[in-house]
Write a protein that holds these residues in place. Structure first.
Motif, PDB file in Angstrom:
ATOM      1  N   VAL A   1       0.871  -1.184   0.000  1.00 33.68           N
ATOM      2  CA  VAL A   1       0.000   0.000   0.000  1.00 33.68           C
ATOM      3  C   VAL A   1       0.902   1.227   0.000  1.00 33.68           C
ATOM      4  O   VAL A   1       1.814   1.331   0.817  1.00 33.68           O
ATOM      5  CB  VAL A   1      -0.932   0.011   1.234  1.00 33.68           C
ATOM      6  N   PHE A   2       0.648   2.135  -0.933  1.00 32.80           N
ATOM      7  CA  PHE A   2       1.516   3.308  -1.043  1.00 32.80           C
ATOM      8  C   PHE A   2       0.777   4.474  -1.685  1.00 32.80           C
ATOM      9  O   PHE A   2      -0.295   4.310  -2.286  1.00 32.80           O
ATOM     10  CB  PHE A   2       2.795   2.977  -1.829  1.00 32.80           C
ATOM     11  N   CYS A   3       1.367   5.658  -1.530  1.00 31.20           N
ATOM     12  CA  CYS A   3       0.810   6.895  -2.077  1.00 31.20           C
ATOM     13  C   CYS A   3       1.631   7.334  -3.281  1.00 31.20           C
ATOM     14  O   CYS A   3       2.857   7.428  -3.198  1.00 31.20           O
ATOM     15  CB  CYS A   3       0.848   8.002  -1.031  1.00 31.20           C
ATOM     16  N   LEU A   4       0.944   7.615  -4.363  1.00 32.63           N
ATOM     17  CA  LEU A   4       1.566   8.249  -5.530  1.00 32.63           C
ATOM     18  C   LEU A   4       1.089   9.685  -5.560  1.00 32.63           C
ATOM     19  O   LEU A   4      -0.106   9.949  -5.385  1.00 32.63           O
ATOM     20  CB  LEU A   4       1.164   7.545  -6.819  1.00 32.63           C
ATOM     21  N   GLU A   5       2.022  10.629  -5.773  1.00 29.85           N
ATOM     22  CA  GLU A   5       1.613  12.030  -5.730  1.00 29.85           C
ATOM     23  C   GLU A   5       2.441  12.901  -6.676  1.00 29.85           C
ATOM     24  O   GLU A   5       3.401  13.537  -6.245  1.00 29.85           O
ATOM     25  CB  GLU A   5       1.641  12.567  -4.302  1.00 29.85           C
ATOM     26  N   PRO A   6       2.062  12.934  -7.947  1.00 32.07           N
ATOM     27  CA  PRO A   6       2.759  13.834  -8.866  1.00 32.07           C
ATOM     28  C   PRO A   6       2.655  15.290  -8.415  1.00 32.07           C
ATOM     29  O   PRO A   6       1.568  15.783  -8.138  1.00 32.07           O
ATOM     30  CB  PRO A   6       2.066  13.605 -10.209  1.00 32.07           C
TER      31      PRO A   6
ATOM     32  N   ASN B   1      -4.696  -8.501  -6.093  1.00 29.88           N
ATOM     33  CA  ASN B   1      -4.875  -9.368  -7.277  1.00 29.88           C
ATOM     34  C   ASN B   1      -4.111  -8.846  -8.492  1.00 29.88           C
ATOM     35  O   ASN B   1      -4.614  -8.836  -9.614  1.00 29.88           O
ATOM     36  CB  ASN B   1      -6.359  -9.525  -7.614  1.00 29.88           C
ATOM     37  N   GLY B   2      -2.897  -8.356  -8.230  1.00 35.02           N
ATOM     38  CA  GLY B   2      -1.995  -8.020  -9.323  1.00 35.02           C
ATOM     39  C   GLY B   2      -2.088  -6.622  -9.866  1.00 35.02           C
ATOM     40  O   GLY B   2      -1.292  -6.233 -10.711  1.00 35.02           O
ATOM     41  N   LYS B   3      -3.053  -5.826  -9.373  1.00 29.49           N
ATOM     42  CA  LYS B   3      -3.154  -4.449  -9.875  1.00 29.49           C
ATOM     43  C   LYS B   3      -3.519  -3.482  -8.761  1.00 29.49           C
ATOM     44  O   LYS B   3      -3.920  -3.905  -7.673  1.00 29.49           O
ATOM     45  CB  LYS B   3      -4.137  -4.354 -11.043  1.00 29.49           C
ATOM     46  N   ALA B   4      -3.389  -2.194  -9.071  1.00 30.08           N
ATOM     47  CA  ALA B   4      -3.615  -1.165  -8.043  1.00 30.08           C
ATOM     48  C   ALA B   4      -5.089  -0.851  -7.895  1.00 30.08           C
ATOM     49  O   ALA B   4      -5.818  -0.707  -8.881  1.00 30.08           O
ATOM     50  CB  ALA B   4      -2.849   0.095  -8.400  1.00 30.08           C
ATOM     51  N   GLU B   5      -5.512  -0.740  -6.646  1.00 27.63           N
ATOM     52  CA  GLU B   5      -6.883  -0.355  -6.313  1.00 27.63           C
ATOM     53  C   GLU B   5      -6.807   0.942  -5.516  1.00 27.63           C
ATOM     54  O   GLU B   5      -6.057   1.036  -4.532  1.00 27.63           O
ATOM     55  CB  GLU B   5      -7.486  -1.471  -5.467  1.00 27.63           C
ATOM     56  N   ILE B   6      -7.530   1.979  -5.917  1.00 25.92           N
ATOM     57  CA  ILE B   6      -7.507   3.262  -5.220  1.00 25.92           C
ATOM     58  C   ILE B   6      -8.338   3.153  -3.941  1.00 25.92           C
ATOM     59  O   ILE B   6      -9.508   2.778  -3.961  1.00 25.92           O
ATOM     60  CB  ILE B   6      -8.060   4.388  -6.116  1.00 25.92           C
ATOM     61  N   LEU B   7      -7.693   3.495  -2.800  1.00 26.54           N
ATOM     62  CA  LEU B   7      -8.382   3.451  -1.511  1.00 26.54           C
ATOM     63  C   LEU B   7      -8.980   4.792  -1.127  1.00 26.54           C
ATOM     64  O   LEU B   7      -9.907   4.841  -0.308  1.00 26.54           O
ATOM     65  CB  LEU B   7      -7.403   3.008  -0.409  1.00 26.54           C
ATOM     66  N   SER B   8      -8.443   5.884  -1.690  1.00 24.53           N
ATOM     67  CA  SER B   8      -8.784   7.233  -1.196  1.00 24.53           C
ATOM     68  C   SER B   8      -9.875   7.913  -2.028  1.00 24.53           C
ATOM     69  O   SER B   8      -9.820   9.117  -2.273  1.00 24.53           O
ATOM     70  CB  SER B   8      -7.525   8.099  -1.156  1.00 24.53           C
ATOM     71  N   LEU B   9     -10.880   7.147  -2.428  1.00 21.64           N
ATOM     72  CA  LEU B   9     -12.035   7.732  -3.102  1.00 21.64           C
ATOM     73  C   LEU B   9     -13.126   7.999  -2.070  1.00 21.64           C
ATOM     74  O   LEU B   9     -13.273   7.252  -1.093  1.00 21.64           O
ATOM     75  CB  LEU B   9     -12.565   6.778  -4.182  1.00 21.64           C
ATOM     76  N   ALA B  10     -13.894   9.051  -2.288  1.00 22.22           N
ATOM     77  CA  ALA B  10     -14.962   9.397  -1.337  1.00 22.22           C
ATOM     78  C   ALA B  10     -16.001   8.296  -1.290  1.00 22.22           C
ATOM     79  O   ALA B  10     -16.283   7.657  -2.297  1.00 22.22           O
ATOM     80  CB  ALA B  10     -15.592  10.719  -1.753  1.00 22.22           C
TER      81      ALA B  10
ATOM     82  N   SER C   1       1.039  22.274  -9.428  1.00 29.11           N
ATOM     83  CA  SER C   1      -0.142  21.480  -9.081  1.00 29.11           C
ATOM     84  C   SER C   1       0.275  20.157  -8.456  1.00 29.11           C
ATOM     85  O   SER C   1       1.429  19.721  -8.583  1.00 29.11           O
ATOM     86  CB  SER C   1      -1.037  21.244 -10.299  1.00 29.11           C
ATOM     87  N   HIS C   2      -0.679  19.500  -7.802  1.00 29.27           N
ATOM     88  CA  HIS C   2      -0.393  18.311  -6.995  1.00 29.27           C
ATOM     89  C   HIS C   2      -1.658  17.460  -6.921  1.00 29.27           C
ATOM     90  O   HIS C   2      -2.740  17.970  -6.659  1.00 29.27           O
ATOM     91  CB  HIS C   2       0.031  18.786  -5.586  1.00 29.27           C
ATOM     92  N   TYR C   3      -1.499  16.171  -7.169  1.00 28.83           N
ATOM     93  CA  TYR C   3      -2.584  15.204  -6.985  1.00 28.83           C
ATOM     94  C   TYR C   3      -2.014  13.985  -6.281  1.00 28.83           C
ATOM     95  O   TYR C   3      -0.831  13.665  -6.463  1.00 28.83           O
ATOM     96  CB  TYR C   3      -3.178  14.775  -8.335  1.00 28.83           C
ATOM     97  N   GLU C   4      -2.840  13.296  -5.499  1.00 28.62           N
ATOM     98  CA  GLU C   4      -2.347  12.121  -4.776  1.00 28.62           C
ATOM     99  C   GLU C   4      -3.489  11.156  -4.488  1.00 28.62           C
ATOM    100  O   GLU C   4      -4.606  11.564  -4.199  1.00 28.62           O
ATOM    101  CB  GLU C   4      -1.717  12.567  -3.445  1.00 28.62           C
ATOM    102  N   HIS C   5      -3.181   9.868  -4.587  1.00 28.41           N
ATOM    103  CA  HIS C   5      -4.077   8.815  -4.101  1.00 28.41           C
ATOM    104  C   HIS C   5      -3.270   7.797  -3.318  1.00 28.41           C
ATOM    105  O   HIS C   5      -2.079   7.584  -3.587  1.00 28.41           O
ATOM    106  CB  HIS C   5      -4.766   8.080  -5.257  1.00 28.41           C
ATOM    107  N   THR C   6      -3.926   7.162  -2.361  1.00 27.31           N
ATOM    108  CA  THR C   6      -3.381   5.959  -1.726  1.00 27.31           C
ATOM    109  C   THR C   6      -3.923   4.750  -2.479  1.00 27.31           C
ATOM    110  O   THR C   6      -5.131   4.655  -2.718  1.00 27.31           O
ATOM    111  CB  THR C   6      -3.795   5.879  -0.245  1.00 27.31           C
ATOM    112  N   VAL C   7      -3.023   3.845  -2.865  1.00 28.03           N
ATOM    113  CA  VAL C   7      -3.425   2.655  -3.611  1.00 28.03           C
ATOM    114  C   VAL C   7      -2.943   1.398  -2.889  1.00 28.03           C
ATOM    115  O   VAL C   7      -1.925   1.410  -2.200  1.00 28.03           O
ATOM    116  CB  VAL C   7      -2.891   2.659  -5.063  1.00 28.03           C
ATOM    117  N   ALA C   8      -3.692   0.313  -3.061  1.00 28.46           N
ATOM    118  CA  ALA C   8      -3.296  -1.006  -2.571  1.00 28.46           C
ATOM    119  C   ALA C   8      -3.159  -1.925  -3.771  1.00 28.46           C
ATOM    120  O   ALA C   8      -3.958  -1.850  -4.717  1.00 28.46           O
ATOM    121  CB  ALA C   8      -4.343  -1.553  -1.610  1.00 28.46           C
ATOM    122  N   VAL C   9      -2.158  -2.779  -3.746  1.00 28.35           N
ATOM    123  CA  VAL C   9      -1.978  -3.757  -4.830  1.00 28.35           C
ATOM    124  C   VAL C   9      -2.734  -5.024  -4.430  1.00 28.35           C
ATOM    125  O   VAL C   9      -2.374  -5.705  -3.471  1.00 28.35           O
ATOM    126  CB  VAL C   9      -0.489  -4.039  -5.092  1.00 28.35           C
TER     127      VAL C   9
END
Length: 252
Positions: free
Chosen positions: A201-206, A243-252, A233-241
Motif C-alpha cells: 500500500v503506497f501513495c503516488l503524488e505527482p 490481485n496483481g493491480k492497483a486499487e484506489i483506496l482514497s475515493l470518497a 499542481s499536486h494530486y495524490e491517491h493511496t493505492v493497494a496492490v
C-alpha cells in the motif's frame, strides 16, 4: 527497511481511513469559491474528519500547525492555511491525512477557483492525469523505479516537469513508510531496486512544476515553490496492490 505486505483486513482498515480523506477532499472541492478563506476551509475539513471518528493526521506532524495543506497558486505542496480569501482565477491544492484506529490515509487534489487560464487548466490536468496513468500501469513484478519513470514521462509528455526532492511513499501504521517513490527516475537504469508485490500500500503524488524542477522552501519553513516562481499542481491517491493491480483506496 522492508516494504510491508498488508493482509486483506489491514487493507480494509486503510480503506476506511482513506475514504474519510476522499470525503473531506470532496467537501473542500465543493466549497472552493471566491471569498472563502484558507483557514475556513481547513476548519471545515477538520470538523468533517473528526465527525467520522478519525483524527487529522497532519496536525502536529513534524510540527505542521494545521489539518490541511492548502497550497495556493505558486505553492506546490505543504502550504499553511492563512486568512487569505480565495479569488477568481486562483488555483488551490488540498492535501489531507487522517488516522483512524491506528491506520493512516492520505490524498490530494488541485482545484480551480472559478474561471482559470488554459495554462492553469493544463497544469492541473497534468498532475491528475499523470497520477491515473501511473496507477493504471501498476502491476506485480514491476519495479518502483519503473513506476517513477512512468510518472516522469507522463508529466514531461504534457509539457511540464516534476518537482524534485519530494516523493510519494508507503503508508500504513505510520503516515510515511517505505518505499520512497519519486516522480522522476533518479538513476539511468529503472531495472534495479524493490519490486511491487500484492499487499503493498503506497501513495503516488505527482507534484508538477512548469519549467524548473528545483524546489525552494519559503520563510514559513513549509510552503514549497518551484525556482521558476510559476504556479504548480499536486494530486495524490493511496493505492493497494490487490490481485496483481492497483486499487484506489482514497475515493470518497
Amino acid at each position: 527497511m522492508a516494504i510491508a505486505l498488508r493482509k486483506p483486513l489491514e487493507i480494509e482498515k486503510l480503506r476506511a481511513a482513506n475514504k474519510i480523506v476522499g470525503g473531506a477532499l470532496e467537501l473542500l472541492r465543493q466549497n472552493t469559491k471566491p471569498g472563502v478563506s484558507l483557514k475556513e476551509l481547513d476548519a471545515m475539513a477538520e470538523e468533517n474528519i473528526r465527525s467520522h471518528g478519525a483524527k487529522p493526521s497532519f496536525k502536529g506532524l513534524y510540527g505542521f500547525p494545521n489539518s490541511v495543506c492548502t497550497s495556493l497558486n505558486q505553492v506546490i505542496i505543504h502550504g499553511i492555511p492563512t486568512d487569505y480569501k480565495l479569488q477568481e482565477g486562483d488555483i488551490i491544492g488540498y492535501d489531507i491525512g487522517t488516522e483512524l484506529d491506528g491506520w493512516f490515509g492520505d490524498a490530494a487534489i488541485t482545484v480551480a477557483v472559478g474561471k482559470i487560464t488554459p495554462q492553469d487548466e493544463a497544469l492541473i490536468a497534468c498532475a491528475r492525469d499523470s497520477l491515473y496513468e501511473a496507477i493504471a500501469a501498476i502491476k506485480v513484478g514491476m519495479r518502483f523505479k519503473e513506476l517513477s519513470a512512468v510518472l516522469e514521462n507522463s508529466i514531461r509528455s504534457r509539457g511540464f516537469v516534476p518537482l524534485h526532492s519530494f516523493c510519494g511513499h508507503g503508508i500504513g501504521k505510520k503516515p510515511h513508510e517505505e518505499p520512497e517513490i519519486p516522480n522522476y527516475l533518479e538513476a539511468k537504469d529503472a531495472k534495479g531496486g524493490p519490486k511491487i508485490k500484492n499487499g503493498m500500500v503506497f501513495c503516488l503524488e505527482p507534484m508538477v512544476c512548469q519549467k524548473d524542477s528545483k524546489p525552494l522552501i519559503l520563510e514559513n519553513k513549509w510552503d514549497v515553490v518551484s525556482a521558476d516562481g510559476l504556479r504548480g499542481s499536486h494530486y495524490e491517491h493511496t493505492v493497494a496492490v490487490v490481485n496483481g493491480k492497483a486499487e484506489i483506496l482514497s475515493l470518497a
